[in-house]
Design a protein around this motif. Structure first.
Motif, PDB file in Angstrom:
ATOM      1  N   ILE A 120       0.852  -1.191   0.000  1.00 17.62           N
ATOM      2  CA  ILE A 120       0.000   0.000   0.000  1.00 17.62           C
ATOM      3  C   ILE A 120       0.884   1.235   0.000  1.00 17.62           C
ATOM      4  O   ILE A 120       1.837   1.346   0.782  1.00 17.62           O
ATOM      5  N   GLY A 121       0.537   2.161  -0.880  1.00 16.16           N
ATOM      6  CA  GLY A 121       1.301   3.401  -1.029  1.00 16.16           C
ATOM      7  C   GLY A 121       2.349   3.328  -2.106  1.00 16.16           C
ATOM      8  O   GLY A 121       2.962   4.344  -2.457  1.00 16.16           O
ATOM      9  N   ARG A 122       2.540   2.196  -2.707  1.00 19.43           N
ATOM     10  CA  ARG A 122       3.527   2.035  -3.767  1.00 19.43           C
ATOM     11  C   ARG A 122       2.818   1.959  -5.118  1.00 19.43           C
ATOM     12  O   ARG A 122       1.634   1.620  -5.209  1.00 19.43           O
ATOM     13  N   SER A 123       3.580   2.238  -6.152  1.00 16.92           N
ATOM     14  CA  SER A 123       3.022   2.175  -7.509  1.00 16.92           C
ATOM     15  C   SER A 123       2.782   0.715  -7.894  1.00 16.92           C
ATOM     16  O   SER A 123       3.696  -0.134  -7.792  1.00 16.92           O
ATOM     17  N   ALA A 124       1.585   0.435  -8.335  1.00 15.16           N
ATOM     18  CA  ALA A 124       1.257  -0.937  -8.711  1.00 15.16           C
ATOM     19  C   ALA A 124       2.090  -1.388  -9.895  1.00 15.16           C
ATOM     20  O   ALA A 124       2.530  -2.546  -9.977  1.00 15.16           O
ATOM     21  N   ALA A 125       2.363  -0.482 -10.836  1.00 17.12           N
ATOM     22  CA  ALA A 125       3.122  -0.856 -12.021  1.00 17.12           C
ATOM     23  C   ALA A 125       4.540  -1.250 -11.658  1.00 17.12           C
ATOM     24  O   ALA A 125       5.104  -2.200 -12.228  1.00 17.12           O
ATOM     25  N   GLU A 126       5.141  -0.514 -10.695  1.00 17.59           N
ATOM     26  CA  GLU A 126       6.517  -0.814 -10.332  1.00 17.59           C
ATOM     27  C   GLU A 126       6.626  -2.104  -9.530  1.00 17.59           C
ATOM     28  O   GLU A 126       7.593  -2.844  -9.656  1.00 17.59           O
ATOM     29  N   VAL A 127       5.610  -2.369  -8.671  1.00 20.65           N
ATOM     30  CA  VAL A 127       5.695  -3.545  -7.800  1.00 20.65           C
ATOM     31  C   VAL A 127       5.213  -4.811  -8.514  1.00 20.65           C
ATOM     32  O   VAL A 127       5.833  -5.873  -8.388  1.00 20.65           O
ATOM     33  N   LEU A 128       4.163  -4.668  -9.308  1.00 20.90           N
ATOM     34  CA  LEU A 128       3.499  -5.879  -9.820  1.00 20.90           C
ATOM     35  C   LEU A 128       3.844  -6.207 -11.265  1.00 20.90           C
ATOM     36  O   LEU A 128       3.537  -7.319 -11.727  1.00 20.90           O
ATOM     37  N   LEU A 129       4.455  -5.261 -11.980  1.00 24.27           N
ATOM     38  CA  LEU A 129       4.746  -5.520 -13.389  1.00 24.27           C
ATOM     39  C   LEU A 129       6.231  -5.640 -13.607  1.00 24.27           C
ATOM     40  O   LEU A 129       7.026  -4.867 -13.049  1.00 24.27           O
ATOM     41  N   ALA A 130       6.611  -6.611 -14.431  1.00 31.00           N
ATOM     42  CA  ALA A 130       8.019  -6.751 -14.806  1.00 31.00           C
ATOM     43  C   ALA A 130       8.368  -5.635 -15.769  1.00 31.00           C
ATOM     44  O   ALA A 130       7.510  -5.138 -16.514  1.00 31.00           O
ATOM     45  N   PRO A 131       9.631  -5.190 -15.780  1.00 29.46           N
ATOM     46  CA  PRO A 131      10.019  -4.076 -16.666  1.00 29.46           C
ATOM     47  C   PRO A 131       9.667  -4.346 -18.127  1.00 29.46           C
ATOM     48  O   PRO A 131       9.228  -3.440 -18.848  1.00 29.46           O
ATOM     49  N   GLY A 132       9.854  -5.561 -18.591  1.00 20.95           N
ATOM     50  CA  GLY A 132       9.570  -5.848 -19.999  1.00 20.95           C
ATOM     51  C   GLY A 132       8.088  -5.844 -20.335  1.00 20.95           C
ATOM     52  O   GLY A 132       7.716  -5.735 -21.505  1.00 20.95           O
ATOM     53  N   ASP A 133       7.208  -6.013 -19.345  1.00 22.98           N
ATOM     54  CA  ASP A 133       5.763  -6.051 -19.589  1.00 22.98           C
ATOM     55  C   ASP A 133       5.091  -4.717 -19.330  1.00 22.98           C
ATOM     56  O   ASP A 133       3.938  -4.514 -19.724  1.00 22.98           O
ATOM     57  N   ARG A 134       5.797  -3.797 -18.658  1.00 23.32           N
ATOM     58  CA  ARG A 134       5.143  -2.621 -18.133  1.00 23.32           C
ATOM     59  C   ARG A 134       4.539  -1.750 -19.233  1.00 23.32           C
ATOM     60  O   ARG A 134       3.372  -1.357 -19.159  1.00 23.32           O
ATOM     61  N   ASP A 135       5.323  -1.484 -20.281  1.00 21.76           N
ATOM     62  CA  ASP A 135       4.818  -0.598 -21.338  1.00 21.76           C
ATOM     63  C   ASP A 135       3.605  -1.202 -22.061  1.00 21.76           C
ATOM     64  O   ASP A 135       2.631  -0.504 -22.365  1.00 21.76           O
ATOM     65  N   HIS A 136       3.682  -2.518 -22.344  1.00 19.07           N
ATOM     66  CA  HIS A 136       2.564  -3.155 -23.067  1.00 19.07           C
ATOM     67  C   HIS A 136       1.278  -3.134 -22.238  1.00 19.07           C
ATOM     68  O   HIS A 136       0.191  -2.855 -22.758  1.00 19.07           O
ATOM     69  N   VAL A 137       1.425  -3.421 -20.935  1.00 19.20           N
ATOM     70  CA  VAL A 137       0.234  -3.436 -20.086  1.00 19.20           C
ATOM     71  C   VAL A 137      -0.366  -2.056 -19.954  1.00 19.20           C
ATOM     72  O   VAL A 137      -1.592  -1.871 -20.040  1.00 19.20           O
ATOM     73  N   LEU A 138       0.508  -1.015 -19.769  1.00 17.46           N
ATOM     74  CA  LEU A 138       0.000   0.337 -19.606  1.00 17.46           C
ATOM     75  C   LEU A 138      -0.681   0.823 -20.881  1.00 17.46           C
ATOM     76  O   LEU A 138      -1.699   1.523 -20.823  1.00 17.46           O
ATOM     77  N   ASP A 139      -0.146   0.436 -22.051  1.00 16.04           N
ATOM     78  CA  ASP A 139      -0.799   0.827 -23.311  1.00 16.04           C
ATOM     79  C   ASP A 139      -2.187   0.194 -23.430  1.00 16.04           C
ATOM     80  O   ASP A 139      -3.152   0.835 -23.869  1.00 16.04           O
ATOM     81  N   ALA A 140      -2.291  -1.113 -23.045  1.00 13.67           N
ATOM     82  CA  ALA A 140      -3.591  -1.796 -23.141  1.00 13.67           C
ATOM     83  C   ALA A 140      -4.591  -1.179 -22.179  1.00 13.67           C
ATOM     84  O   ALA A 140      -5.776  -1.001 -22.499  1.00 13.67           O
ATOM     85  N   VAL A 141      -4.121  -0.802 -20.959  1.00 17.07           N
ATOM     86  CA  VAL A 141      -5.017  -0.203 -19.973  1.00 17.07           C
ATOM     87  C   VAL A 141      -5.483   1.174 -20.452  1.00 17.07           C
ATOM     88  O   VAL A 141      -6.667   1.530 -20.320  1.00 17.07           O
TER      89      VAL A 141
END
Length: 822
Positions: A51-72
């Motif tokens: 809690i209080g942390r960025s979900a993308a940084e904690v839950l997403l791997a660096p290689g998946d982060r951009d693709h997931v954020l684009d889809a969202v």
């Protein structure tokens, strides 16, 4: 609903259930502001750590982060999104989760996101199941309907809406009875209610389905149903799957009818029976009323005209409609169809006629003619006419009506009925050809058999001839009663091998030969020997002609020949491969004399032997062919017992006895011909027979004349004395002159006056015309002129010359009847 709130237990198969899904809350910057217990269990991240942390940084791997954020970002316009997201667990493992995100607000311009996640495998399966359910309602060709517990419609898909004739939205809230006729709706309701009550599914039940809007059109649907329950087992309703199988049902029914027709049409070689079989197949399976009309010559087994014109005879008819007899012509009536009528067109052009919808009285007048009003009253609305044609010949036509059946005839019905008509036509033509041949053989057989039996002083007779049934055909059985010299009689029964015209013709030849041999006064064994030679020659002729007539039957026969003398009461019998005759004494004791069997006629070269025995007056003789005792109903021993039981009632009239024997032993359709001849013996009273032995001397003729004159005076036949004196003088003189030894003179008064002169010589006298210069030779010529018949018979110790003279019309009462004792 039992109250203001309805509770449901979440399904354990739901991946987004409370107990199965992880939940989290993100603020508008993507920071985790809420973390559920299931999320900690599923991903290993504790709430205080994430809690209080960025979900993308904690839950997403660096290689998946951009693709997931684009889809969202692409889903933000919908204020939510759903998809499969790769997530990093606390231990560093990468897992796939199905994530649903929904936008929520708390009164500020910025929104927060509520996330629910579950393992990707469960989510994909759930989505697949949802897609199947959606496909059933939106894209499946099979009808689907959901019903509440009270059987009101909750939801239907498009195919079942089309069957009901309404839209899917219009069906909601209604019951099945609002769309189907009461009878069909009640049946479906009962079955669905049974599924609701028992929980047992209903699988592939075929059901009639007629709409209220169009009750005349009958559909057939295949119905399956199962009960709907929630996760706690509470009944939510029933679901039924409905498939329109009308065409498949009709095709299956047509195939079944064709199979039934193949088994039931043409079981006999009878024209009328075949026509009746056709009606039984068609009604009620295809039509409500049917009639079969055959051209008049065909109904008699004759050849029809090539053009198919002429009157027809109603051969068979069947109906399941009340008062249909007011419309249909009765069976057996001769009908004339005008050329311009549909019936006349069908016959003349040899083509089927289909009138699917008959409009009004005018339309009925075209097919029902003067009975159109009655046809309208019973509801006739559709008709088919089909020609019966086979081997290039028009035999008649079949007429099919529908009145009670609501649907009109269709082209498929016409095709099916055409198959029936084609098969029936071939069978009728076969039956017609057989009938013609059978009638010819039967007529030949009947004309070759004796029409009337003579009234003889030796026996009282009765007979029965039963031709074989249609399958076997007429055979070559025969019987005969032949008067012989000296008031004797020959009783004959024979059986030619085979059936048909050939057997009947052979029988006629053998019967003629028996008459010829009987006229020669031969002994029974000699008659059979000559018959054996004749049959042997006939067989040789047929064998020689086998190349030209390959279907000729091999000639063979059996025969029993008996001679009874009413003066001596002696019966002499010989048989050739034939069943022995039955003998019943006046006291009712029956038996079968152990006659020498003898070989069947036609083997050639084998001897025959006769047996002689004396019979009490009033004895019963039964001569028969093997068809009487060799039947499917009884074995031979049982048949012989039945025969003797019927014959033992000696007080009954002979004709009644003969009928009772046939009724007791034979089935309704015998498989072989049967000839039965029953004779009751008579004995000539001693006062009607006079016998003298004359010495071999010149005075024999004068003694014979004196004795003869005295006897004729005693019989009150003095007016016959002159002619009889000439006859006796000539015969006795010839015997004295040419024979030598004593001469026996016998006079018999029966239906005629019989004169017999016997001697020990075997020389036969011959009739000749003497020349004018001859001193003798006119005696036998004179005898022949003075008598009705004369002849010679030979015995073991000489010969007998006999004559027969008609009694005068002024003879005393009783002189012209058989003189029997008793």
């Amino acid at each position: 609903m039992n109250g203001p709130v309805t509770l449901f237990r979440e399904s354990p198969e739901d991946p987004f259930s409370v107990t199965g899904a992880a939940s989290a809350v993100l603020d508008h910057r993507g920071t985790v502001v809420g973390w559920g217990e299931r999320a900690e269990t599923l991903l290993g991240h504790r709430a205080e750590e994430i809690i209080g942390r960025s979900a993308a940084e904690v839950l997403l791997a660096p290689g998946d982060r951009d693709h997931v954020l684009d889809a969202v970002a692409a889903c933000l316009e919908c204020r939510g999104w759903f998809g499969i997201v790769p997530v990093v667990r606390a231990d560093g493992d990468r897992v796939l989760l199905g994530v649903r995100a929904r936008c929520v607000t708390r009164g500020s311009p910025d929104c927060e996101w509520f996330l629910v996640a579950a393992p990707a495998e469960a989510v994909i399966q759930w989505e697949t199941d949802r897609s199947v359910l959606d496909g059933l309602f939106r894209r499946s060709p099979i009808g689907l309907a959901e019903h509440a517990p009270d059987l009101t419609v909750l939801r239907v898909n498009r195919p079942i809406a089309r069957i009901g004739g309404v839209s899917a939205e219009q069906a909601r809230g209604h019951r099945i009875g609002d769309f189907l006729v009461e009878e069909d709706a009640r049946t479906i309701d009962d079955r669905l209610r049974q599924v609701l009550e028992t929980g047992r599914p209903m699988i592939f039940t075929e059901q009639s389905c007629r709409l209220r809007a169009d009750p005349a059109r009958e559909r057939f649907v295949s119905v399956s149903a199962f009960r709907m329950e929630d996760s706690e087992g509470q009944v939510l309703g029933v679901t039924q799957l409905v498939e329109d199988v009308t065409e498949r049902h009709r095709a299956r029914r047509r195939l079944a009818l064709l199979d039934d027709a193949g088994a039931r049409i043409g079981t006999t070689l009878d024209v009328t029976a075949t026509a009746r079989e056709l009606t039984e197949v068609v009604v009620p399976a295809l039509a409500d009323c049917v009639s079969v009309d055959l051209l008049e010559p065909v109904s008699r087994g004759e050849e029809p005209s090539q053009d198919g014109l002429g009157p027809v005879r109603r051969t068979a008819a069947k109906s399941v409609v009340a008062r249909s007899e007011q419309v249909q012509y009765p069976v057996g009536e001769l009908i004339h169809f005008a050329p311009h009528t549909p019936q006349g067109t069908c016959l003349a052009e040899v083509r089927p006629v289909l009138v699917s919808h008959i409009e009004g009285i005018d339309g009925l007048s075209a097919v029902a003619h003067e009975r159109a009003r009655q046809a309208q009253e019973i509801g006739v609305h559709s008709v088919m006419l089909l020609p019966l044609a086979a081997r290039g010949l028009v035999l008649g036509l079949v007429t099919l009506w529908r009145a009670r059946h609501p649907e009109p005839f269709e082209d498929d019905d016409l095709t099916l009925a055409g198959e029936f008509a084609a098969r029936a036509a071939v069978c009728i033509d076969n039956a017609r050809r057989y009938t013609r041949e059978h009638h010819a053989a039967l007529n030949l057989q009947c004309r070759l058999l004796p029409a009337e039996l003579p009234d003889l002083p030796a026996v009282d007779v009765a007979h029965q001839y039963i031709p074989a049934g249609a399958v076997a055909g007429v055979g070559g059985d025969w019987f005969d009663v032949i008067p012989l010299s000296g008031a004797r009689v020959a009783l004959v029964v024979g059986d030619v091998i085979g059936h048909g015209v050939d057997a009947a013709a052979t029988m006629g030849r053998l019967r003629t030969a028996v008459h010829t041999l009987a006229d020669l006064d031969m002994e029974p064994e000699e008659v059979l020997s000559h018959l054996d030679d004749l049959v042997h020659r006939l067989a040789a002729e047929q064998e020689a002609n086998a190349r030209d007539f390959p279907n000729d039957q091999v000639t063979g026969a059996s025969c029993l020949y008996a001679v009874y003398d009413p003066v001596s009461r002696c019966c002499s019998v010989a048989r050739a491969g034939h069943p022995p005759m039955a003998v019943v004494t006046p006291d009712g004791k029956a038996g079968f004399p152990d006659l020498p069997a003898g070989p069947p006629l036609g083997l050639g070269g084998l001897p025959f032997e006769a047996m002689e025995f004396d019979l009490p007056e009033g004895s019963l003789l039964a001569l028969f062919t093997n068809g009487l005792i060799q039947t499917p109903c009884h074995d031979v021993d049982e048949a012989l017992e039945l025969l003797t039981a019927e014959l033992s009632a000696t007080t009954r009239p002979l004709a009644e006895t003969a009928r009772n024997v046939v009724d007791a032993l034979l089935p309704a359709r015998p498989t072989d011909d049967v000839a039965l001849l029953i004779a009751r013996t008579r004995v000539l009273a001693s006062e009607r027979v006079a016998t003298w032995t004359l010495p071999a001397e010149a005075s024999a003729a004068s003694q014979a004349r004196a004795l003869m004159n005295d006897q004729l005076s005693a019989w009150q036949l003095e007016e016959m004395a002159f002619t009889t004196e000439l006859i006796v003088s000539e015969l006795v003189t010839n015997a004295y002159r040419y024979a030598g030894g004593p001469v026996t003179l016998r006079l018999i008064r029966g239906p005629c006056l019989i004169c017999e002169v016997s001697d020990s010589s075997s020389t036969s006298p011959h009739l000749r015309r003497a020349r004018s210069t001859d001193e003798g030779g006119r005696g036998l010529f004179l005898v022949a002129q003075l008598t009705e018949r004369w002849g010679t018979r030979y015995g073991r110790e000489g010969k007998t010359v006999w004559t027969e003279q008609a009694l005068p019309t002024t003879a005393p009462a009783g002189a012209g009847v058989p003189g029997v004792s008793g």
